[in-house]
Design a protein around this motif. Structure first.
Motif, PDB file in Angstrom:
ATOM      1  N   GLY A  24       0.789  -1.229  -0.153  1.00 41.38           N
ATOM      2  CA  GLY A  24      -0.046   0.079   0.025  1.00 41.38           C
ATOM      3  C   GLY A  24       0.993   1.266   0.012  1.00 41.38           C
ATOM      4  O   GLY A  24       0.316   2.403   0.283  1.00 41.38           O
ATOM      5  N   ARG A  25       2.071   1.122  -0.054  1.00 38.43           N
ATOM      6  CA  ARG A  25       3.168   2.444  -0.111  1.00 38.43           C
ATOM      7  C   ARG A  25       4.285   1.991  -1.020  1.00 38.43           C
ATOM      8  O   ARG A  25       4.422   0.697  -1.182  1.00 38.43           O
ATOM      9  N   PRO A  26       5.038   2.918  -1.410  1.00 39.79           N
ATOM     10  CA  PRO A  26       6.432   2.544  -1.931  1.00 39.79           C
ATOM     11  C   PRO A  26       7.133   1.719  -1.188  1.00 39.79           C
ATOM     12  O   PRO A  26       7.194   1.535  -0.057  1.00 39.79           O
ATOM     13  N   VAL A  27       7.825   0.621  -1.974  1.00 35.54           N
ATOM     14  CA  VAL A  27       8.511  -0.348  -1.373  1.00 35.54           C
ATOM     15  C   VAL A  27      10.119   0.324  -1.307  1.00 35.54           C
ATOM     16  O   VAL A  27      10.760   0.682  -2.200  1.00 35.54           O
ATOM     17  N   VAL A  28      10.680   0.074  -0.019  1.00 31.73           N
ATOM     18  CA  VAL A  28      12.297   0.433   0.291  1.00 31.73           C
ATOM     19  C   VAL A  28      12.850  -0.738   0.853  1.00 31.73           C
ATOM     20  O   VAL A  28      12.959  -0.810   1.814  1.00 31.73           O
ATOM     21  N   PRO A  29      13.594  -1.258  -0.146  1.00 27.59           N
ATOM     22  CA  PRO A  29      14.157  -2.477   0.027  1.00 27.59           C
ATOM     23  C   PRO A  29      15.533  -2.265   0.763  1.00 27.59           C
ATOM     24  O   PRO A  29      16.303  -1.264   0.287  1.00 27.59           O
ATOM     25  N   ILE A  30      16.011  -3.077   1.654  1.00 33.89           N
ATOM     26  CA  ILE A  30      17.550  -3.050   2.260  1.00 33.89           C
ATOM     27  C   ILE A  30      17.834  -4.441   2.276  1.00 33.89           C
ATOM     28  O   ILE A  30      17.015  -5.367   2.811  1.00 33.89           O
ATOM     29  N   VAL A  31      19.048  -4.898   1.779  1.00 34.22           N
ATOM     30  CA  VAL A  31      19.576  -6.039   1.776  1.00 34.22           C
ATOM     31  C   VAL A  31      20.746  -6.563   2.527  1.00 34.22           C
ATOM     32  O   VAL A  31      21.758  -5.703   2.635  1.00 34.22           O
ATOM     33  N   PHE A  32      20.822  -7.620   3.246  1.00 29.89           N
ATOM     34  CA  PHE A  32      21.776  -7.945   4.210  1.00 29.89           C
ATOM     35  C   PHE A  32      22.468  -9.331   4.127  1.00 29.89           C
ATOM     36  O   PHE A  32      21.660 -10.207   3.716  1.00 29.89           O
ATOM     37  N   GLY A  33      23.764  -9.062   4.165  1.00 34.03           N
ATOM     38  CA  GLY A  33      24.457 -10.581   4.192  1.00 34.03           C
ATOM     39  C   GLY A  33      24.843 -10.950   2.651  1.00 34.03           C
ATOM     40  O   GLY A  33      25.209 -12.123   2.445  1.00 34.03           O
ATOM     41  N   VAL A  34      25.004 -10.094   1.766  1.00 31.96           N
ATOM     42  CA  VAL A  34      25.470 -10.447   0.504  1.00 31.96           C
ATOM     43  C   VAL A  34      26.653  -9.402  -0.092  1.00 31.96           C
ATOM     44  O   VAL A  34      26.674  -8.370   0.537  1.00 31.96           O
ATOM     45  N   GLU A  35      27.399  -9.744  -1.081  1.00 30.31           N
ATOM     46  CA  GLU A  35      28.362  -9.108  -1.432  1.00 30.31           C
ATOM     47  C   GLU A  35      27.747  -7.933  -2.625  1.00 30.31           C
ATOM     48  O   GLU A  35      26.569  -8.039  -3.081  1.00 30.31           O
ATOM     49  N   ASP A  36      28.513  -6.919  -2.896  1.00 26.10           N
ATOM     50  CA  ASP A  36      28.013  -5.710  -3.420  1.00 26.10           C
ATOM     51  C   ASP A  36      27.407  -6.184  -5.101  1.00 26.10           C
ATOM     52  O   ASP A  36      26.610  -5.761  -5.227  1.00 26.10           O
ATOM     53  N   GLU A  37      28.195  -7.204  -5.597  1.00 28.03           N
ATOM     54  CA  GLU A  37      27.688  -7.742  -6.841  1.00 28.03           C
ATOM     55  C   GLU A  37      26.368  -8.228  -6.706  1.00 28.03           C
ATOM     56  O   GLU A  37      25.308  -8.300  -7.676  1.00 28.03           O
ATOM     57  N   ALA A  66      13.569   1.754   6.122  1.00 25.34           N
ATOM     58  CA  ALA A  66      13.358   0.801   4.980  1.00 25.34           C
ATOM     59  C   ALA A  66      12.171  -0.152   5.468  1.00 25.34           C
ATOM     60  O   ALA A  66      12.146  -0.487   6.626  1.00 25.34           O
ATOM     61  N   ASN A  67      11.255  -0.630   4.618  1.00 25.00           N
ATOM     62  CA  ASN A  67      10.198  -1.118   4.872  1.00 25.00           C
ATOM     63  C   ASN A  67      10.265  -2.760   4.252  1.00 25.00           C
ATOM     64  O   ASN A  67       9.285  -3.489   4.627  1.00 25.00           O
ATOM     65  N   CYS A  68      11.152  -3.191   3.494  1.00 26.67           N
ATOM     66  CA  CYS A  68      11.280  -4.378   3.051  1.00 26.67           C
ATOM     67  C   CYS A  68      12.711  -4.880   3.341  1.00 26.67           C
ATOM     68  O   CYS A  68      13.825  -4.569   2.530  1.00 26.67           O
ATOM     69  N   MET A  69      13.103  -5.571   4.409  1.00 25.92           N
ATOM     70  CA  MET A  69      14.270  -6.003   4.821  1.00 25.92           C
ATOM     71  C   MET A  69      14.570  -7.537   4.445  1.00 25.92           C
ATOM     72  O   MET A  69      13.838  -8.454   4.707  1.00 25.92           O
ATOM     73  N   VAL A  70      15.430  -7.860   3.578  1.00 25.92           N
ATOM     74  CA  VAL A  70      16.036  -9.013   3.375  1.00 25.92           C
ATOM     75  C   VAL A  70      17.245  -9.452   3.511  1.00 25.92           C
ATOM     76  O   VAL A  70      18.397  -8.856   3.383  1.00 25.92           O
ATOM     77  N   PHE A  71      17.198 -10.656   4.209  1.00 27.07           N
ATOM     78  CA  PHE A  71      18.304 -11.058   5.088  1.00 27.07           C
ATOM     79  C   PHE A  71      18.897 -12.362   4.446  1.00 27.07           C
ATOM     80  O   PHE A  71      17.901 -13.319   4.379  1.00 27.07           O
ATOM     81  N   PHE A 124      13.739 -13.737   5.127  1.00 23.60           N
ATOM     82  CA  PHE A 124      14.808 -14.384   5.781  1.00 23.60           C
ATOM     83  C   PHE A 124      15.185 -15.765   4.887  1.00 23.60           C
ATOM     84  O   PHE A 124      14.305 -16.507   4.495  1.00 23.60           O
ATOM     85  N   VAL A 125      16.396 -15.550   4.110  1.00 25.24           N
ATOM     86  CA  VAL A 125      16.864 -16.767   3.212  1.00 25.24           C
ATOM     87  C   VAL A 125      18.203 -17.525   3.877  1.00 25.24           C
ATOM     88  O   VAL A 125      19.245 -16.657   3.935  1.00 25.24           O
TER      89      VAL A 125
END
Length: 208
Positions: A24-37, A66-71, A124-125
Motif C-alpha cells: 500500500g506504499r512505495p517499497v524501500v528494500p534493504i538487503v543484508f548478508g550479500v556481496e555488492d555484486e 526501509a520497509n522491506c528487509m531481506v536477510f 529471511f533466506v
C-alpha cells in the motif's frame, strides 16, 4: 492460464481463510548478508518486478526508513545476534527454534496498515545447499515475487513462480499477469472475501 479457482487457492491460507494483500506504499528494500555484486542483482529484481506491477520504489519510508528487509545467512541462529531484530519480529527465539526444527530455508513475515495492505515485509533466506546452487538472478527474482503479494503458504509448494526460457529464468507469464492485475489501482489493497479472485481474473490479460 489461471482460472478463478486457481487464483483463489493462491491466496487461501492453510487455515482455509482467504487473504489477499498488496503493498500500500512505495517499497524501500534493504538487503543484508550479500556481496555488492549480488546486492545489485537483488535490487535489479526488485526494480523489474515493481515495473511489472506498476508500483513504486522509494529511497526511504517516512515511518520505517526501509520497509522491506531481506536477510541472507547460513544458519537461523545468526538472526538472534542481529541488533533489535527481536523488536521487529515478535518471539524471535521461538520462531528460530521452529524454523531450525523444520529444516526451513526461507521465511517471510509481513506487517499491514489499517486498510490491510502490506506496509512492511521481512524476508529471511538460509543459504543451504539448495539455495546456494541457484544462480543469484533466480534466487533474487523468486524472493521478490513472493514478497509482492501475500501469497498463501502453499502457493508455490508444488510449482515455482519461475520458468526457464532458453537459458534465462523468467517469471511464469500467468504469475506475471496476476501480479499486474493485483496492482490495478481500481482494486483495493486488501481483501478477505474469496470473490476477490474473480476480480483479479477479470483484469488478467487473455492470450490472443
Amino acid at each position: 492460464m489461471l482460472t478463478p479457482e486457481t487464483i483463489e487457492t493462491l491466496f487461501t491460507r492453510d487455515d482455509g481463510s482467504f487473504q489477499f494483500a498488496r503493498w500500500g506504499r512505495p517499497v524501500v528494500p534493504i538487503v543484508f548478508g550479500v556481496e555488492d555484486e549480488t546486492l545489485s542483482v537483488v535490487k535489479g529484481a526488485f526494480e523489474a518486478v515493481m515495473a511489472l506491477a506498476g508500483h513504486k520504489m522509494a529511497e526511504t519510508d517516512p515511518e520505517l526508513g526501509a520497509n522491506c528487509m531481506v536477510f541472507f545467512f547460513r544458519d537461523w541462529e545468526e538472526l538472534l545476534a542481529v541488533p533489535d531484530l527481536d523488536r521487529l519480529i515478535p518471539d524471535l527465539a521461538a520462531l528460530v527454534a521452529r524454523l531450525v526444527g523444520a529444516g526451513a530455508n526461507q521465511y517471510r513475515a509481513f506487517r499491514f496498515d489499517e486498510a490491510g495492505a502490506i506496509r512492511a515485509a521481512f524476508v529471511f533466506v538460509r543459504m543451504d545447499a539448495q539455495m546456494a546452487a541457484q544462480p543469484a538472478e533466480t534466487l533474487a527474482l523468486a524472493q521478490v515475487v513472493q514478497v509482492m503479494l501475500l501469497w498463501s503458504e502453499a502457493a508455490f509448494r508444488a510449482q515455482s513462480p519461475l520458468a526457464l526460457a532458453g537459458d534465462a529464468t523468467i517469471l511464469r507469464p500467468e504469475i506475471a499477469g496476476l501480479i499486474r492485475a493485483a496492482y490495478d489501482p481500481i482494486l483495493p489493497g486488501a481483501a478477505r472475501d474469496a470473490s476477490h479472485a474473480l476480480r483479479l481474473y477479470a483484469r488478467m490479460e487473455r492470450p490472443q
